[in-house]
Design an enzyme around this catalytic site. Structure first.
Site, PDB file in Angstrom:
ATOM      1  CD  GLU A 131      -2.919  -1.241   2.307  1.00  0.00           C
ATOM      2  OE1 GLU A 131      -2.883  -0.362   3.174  1.00  0.00           O
ATOM      3  OE2 GLU A 131      -3.778  -2.148   2.289  1.00  0.00           O
ATOM      4  CG  HIS A 208      -9.621  -6.352   0.714  1.00  0.00           C
ATOM      5  ND1 HIS A 208      -9.824  -7.526   1.407  1.00  0.00           N
ATOM      6  CD2 HIS A 208      -8.310  -6.045   0.873  1.00  0.00           C
ATOM      7  CE1 HIS A 208      -8.680  -7.903   1.973  1.00  0.00           C
ATOM      8  NE2 HIS A 208      -7.753  -7.028   1.660  1.00  0.00           N
ATOM      9  CD  GLU A 236      -4.262  -8.117   1.372  1.00  0.00           C
ATOM     10  OE1 GLU A 236      -5.164  -7.484   1.953  1.00  0.00           O
ATOM     11  OE2 GLU A 236      -3.059  -7.813   1.461  1.00  0.00           O
TER      12      GLU A 236
END
Ligand code: XIL
Length: 315
Positions: A131, A208, A236
């Site tokens: 990130e 996500h 993820e």
């Protein structure tokens, strides 16, 4: 139908899941986690993060990470390491020290080198950088960026490569599932790094997602990211909804899982998919997004949901 039954027909992809240390005390949970007909790969959800592995400067703790690696190795599952450098779940000492450029770079080098080195030969891929971008494609104003500019990116990657030359080194991010400024920024940086000879092998698309909102550009964008020369993985995956669940939401979620798996499968260098835990019982979603949940392919009682069969369909 289970994924590995189909895996024989689709050898290109691995399928895996995140897991977390407290969950390993639940025997029924561990039974499914160990089922290699479904899971070929594990990622520790928390125990390899900086706060867990270097809580004090120079003091390393690999207890939790070791436990997950041992769990995977008992069943021949491959591992993704998560993660080396991130501004979250970062122990206070890293920020509070107000380190200068040179010192912080040596801290990053030591952290990445020691962490990756501890697991040398046992990790398929590392999320070396997690990130690092904002949604508009600018760099996050983390302590690392504010102190070193982009120098920490190269330092982290070089230290990881040196510590385990065979591990694939990834940059991992969210909101890069569909086309947009953030995905473009990731691709541009990866191309620049590769041109400069800085080791970067993969791009992790967290995924996500929200039921009914899988970006229509997802497959095209996965292809776009793979055109950097790096491999791509969905690292993820979960697809959440605003509760309560309804038959319509369940049906849409089933389609969405199919769509996402299909998108990865259709791109040559998209090499695997990891769920961010497989059961709603241990999903991070309700804790992170108020009023949302039911994001996983297995329910609270470890029963397969229609979403699971959406995955099988895409697979
Ligand atoms: C989450 C974990 O699942 C939670 O248990 C923890 O409280 C917060 O972090 N992006 C990431 C992951 O890269 O590390 C995050 O994991 C979820 C979002």
């Amino acid at each position: 139908a289970q994924l590995a039954v189909l895996a024989g027909l689709n050898r290109k992809l691995y399928f895996g899941t995140a897991t977390d240390n407290p969950e390993l005390t639940n025997a029924s949970y561990v039974r499914q986690l160990s089922n290699t007909l479904d899971f070929h790969q594990l990622t520790p959800a928390n125990s390899m993060k900086w706060d867990a592995t270097e809580p004090e400067r120079g003091v390393f703790n690999f207890t939790g990470g070791d436990q997950i690696v041992e769990q995977a190795e008992r069943h021949g599952q491959i591992m993704r390491g998560h993660n080396c450098v991130w501004h979250s779940q970062l122990p206070d000492w890293v920020t509070a020290g107000n380190f200068d450029n040179e010192t912080l770079l040596s801290i990053v080098e030591n952290h990445c080198g020691t962490l990756v080195g501890h697991y040398k030969g046992r990790i398929y891929a590392w999320d070396v950088l997690n990130e690092i971008f904002n949604d508009d494609g600018t760099f996050c104003q983390s302590v690392f960026f504010n102190t070193t500019g982009t120098a920490y990116i190269k330092t982290a990657l070089r230290a990881a490569r040196k510590a385990d030359p065979h591990a694939k080194l990834y940059m991992n991010d969210f909101n890069i599932e569909g086309s947009g400024p953030k995905s473009t920024a990731v691709a541009t940086l990866v191309k620049e790094l590769r041109a400069e000879g800085i080791p970067i092998d993969g791009i992790g698309i967290q995924s996500h997602l929200i039921v009914g909102e899988v970006p229509t550009t997802m497959e095209r964008n996965i292809k776009f990211l793979s055109e950097t020369g790096a491999e791509v993985a969905l690292t993820e995956l979960d697809i959440r909804m605003t509760l309560p669940d309804t038959p319509a939401l369940t049906e849409q979620q089933t389609k969405d899982y199919d769509t996402v798996i299909t998108a990865c499968k259709n791109v040559d260098r998209c090499i695997g998919v990891t769920l961010w835990d497989w059961t709603d019982k241990f999903s991070w979603v309700p804790g992170a997004f108020t009023g949302q949940g039911d994001a996983c392919p297995w329910d609270n009682n470890f029963n397969k949901k229609p979403a699971y069969f959406g995955i099988v369909k895409g697979w």
